[in-house]
Design a protein around this motif. Structure first.
Motif: not given
Length: 424
Positions: A268-280
């Protein structure tokens, strides 16, 4: 011609001397202890033990690939040589073994070499410990450490197999398909199969495989995108059925796991608490649209700002608005441990010891160790048990219980304790 009496006496005396001399020599030989005639080992001899190199003359898939996964003698040498590049073995004065005793010992050693599936490394260490070889640091410390790691492996595999036998008995009878091995990476030179479990050290393990395969000279030289988006490492499902079954039957199969709640928070911290062009845009927008009342237009447009409680709602929803993802999927689904008999089960929590033990087993180069660096968000603290509890404190007791139920098989198979006291 008649001999004189004096000549006859002289001949008889000479013959008697020869007979007595021969008899004395035979008596001396018969009374001599044959072990005293054998060359004695001189104390303090130095042996420079070098690692065995991979079999370059054998092509992957040859008939010799699976004859012996790990030779106990080679593993014993590697375990010792990893402790010291030029190891000094001090051989103390010891009585020579009786020939029959030596024959029995050699027979037992040959039998031990057949026990490949039962982690022969520690057996070899125990067998060699009787010679009191001086390893720096002390031999007892080194031997007990490797024996402890060996015993830990045996226990982990026992727990995993018992859980499979109790809850997934039908799984072991199903045929292996390409879907079951889609997360397994292949390294042919050292005959290794690695099942990728995201957020359990998988990026660095793939770096190690690339170095083992000769694709890079150092793990530090391999960028994150090369690890995850390159095609340097082959997946097992890219081979035909014969190639899949051959490698499953002859290669050393390993996976590394992590405490399920901790792995979930790390994802969760890796994919949703940082900018991410796929998971967001793919996951974030769908989660916000379904689980956040009165979500702003900006949040719905970007998919940013998902809260942990909303993420858990998505995870537990049987009618999820978007599908599952490998970063938070069950290990039992990713690696099929009830169908594939893994030889080595490592844990993220004991990564350094487990990784070094595994590298010794496969005769990896001495300068290759498991990398400790964090290649994404390196300035951010790693997800720990304390951080995990902070995130789960945001949930209700019912949500925590349902999340534990969701990962129950992972907790059971890999012998992780309940992270909260109110769980049942």
């Amino acid at each position: 011609m008649t001999l004189r009496p004096g000549t006859m006496r002289l001949a008889c005396m000479f013959s008697s001397i020869l007979l007595f001399g021969a008899a004395g020599l035979l008596l001396f030989i018969s009374l001599q202890d044959p072990t005293e005639l054998a060359p004695q080992q001189v104390p303090g001899i130095k042996f420079n033990i070098r690692p065995q190199q991979p079999h370059k003359d054998l092509q992957p898939g040859s008939s010799h690939d699976g004859d012996v996964k790990v030779s106990t003698e080679r593993v014993a040498r590697d375990l010792s040589s990893r402790a010291s590049r030029d190891l000094t073995l001090r051989v103390p004065d010891q009585p020579q073994l009786h020939p029959k005793t030596g024959a029995r010992l050699r027979l037992r050693q040959r039998r031990r070499r057949l026990l490949i599936k039962k982690m022969p490394a520690a057996v070899a260490v125990v067998a060699n410990s009787s010679s009191e070889a001086h390893v720096h640091p002390g031999p007892r410390t080194l031997d007990s450490h490797w024996v402890s790691l060996h015993q830990s492996q045996q226990e982990r595999k026992r727990v995993m197999r018992e859980a499979c036998a109790k809850y997934r008995a039908s799984s072991s009878r199903r045929p292996v398909t390409s879907r079951h091995v889609s997360r397994i990476f292949v390294e042919d030179r050292h005959r290794v199969l690695y099942c990728e479990v995201p957020k359990a050290g998988c990026s660095n393990w793939k770096r190690v495989l690339m170095v083992l395969a000769g694709l890079a000279s150092s793990t530090a030289d391999i960028q994150h995108n090369t690890v995850h988006y390159g095609s340097a490492l082959k997946r097992l499902d890219t081979f035909d059925r014969q190639g899949i079954l051959h490698r499953l039957g002859t290669y050393t199969k390993m996976l590394f796991v992590r405490e399920p709640f901790e792995r979930l928070v790390s994802a969760f911290r890796d994919k949703f608490e940082h900018p991410n062009s796929y998971y967001h845009p793919v996951f974030g927008k769908a989660i916000l649209a379904r689980y956040r009342a009165n979500a702003s237009r900006e949040a719905l447009r970007t998919g940013s700002g998902v809260r942990f409680s909303e993420f858990v709602q998505y995870l537990l929803d049987v009618h999820r608005p978007v599908g599952m993802d490998i970063h938070w999927d069950h290990v039992s689904r990713l690696c099929s441990p009830c169908l594939i008999d893994y030889d080595f089960v490592g844990k993220f929590e004991s990564m350094e010891d487990d990784a070094n033990f595994f590298l010794s087993l496969i005769r990896a180069p001495h300068n290759l160790t498991f990398p400790r660096f964090k290649d994404r968000h390196s300035q951010e603290a790693r997800t720990t048990s304390r951080i995990t509890h902070q995130y789960f404190a945001q949930l209700s007791a019912l949500q925590r219980q349902r999340t534990y139920d969701f990962y129950y098989m992972d907790y059971l198979m890999f012998n992780y304790s309940k992270p909260f006291g109110d769980l049942y």
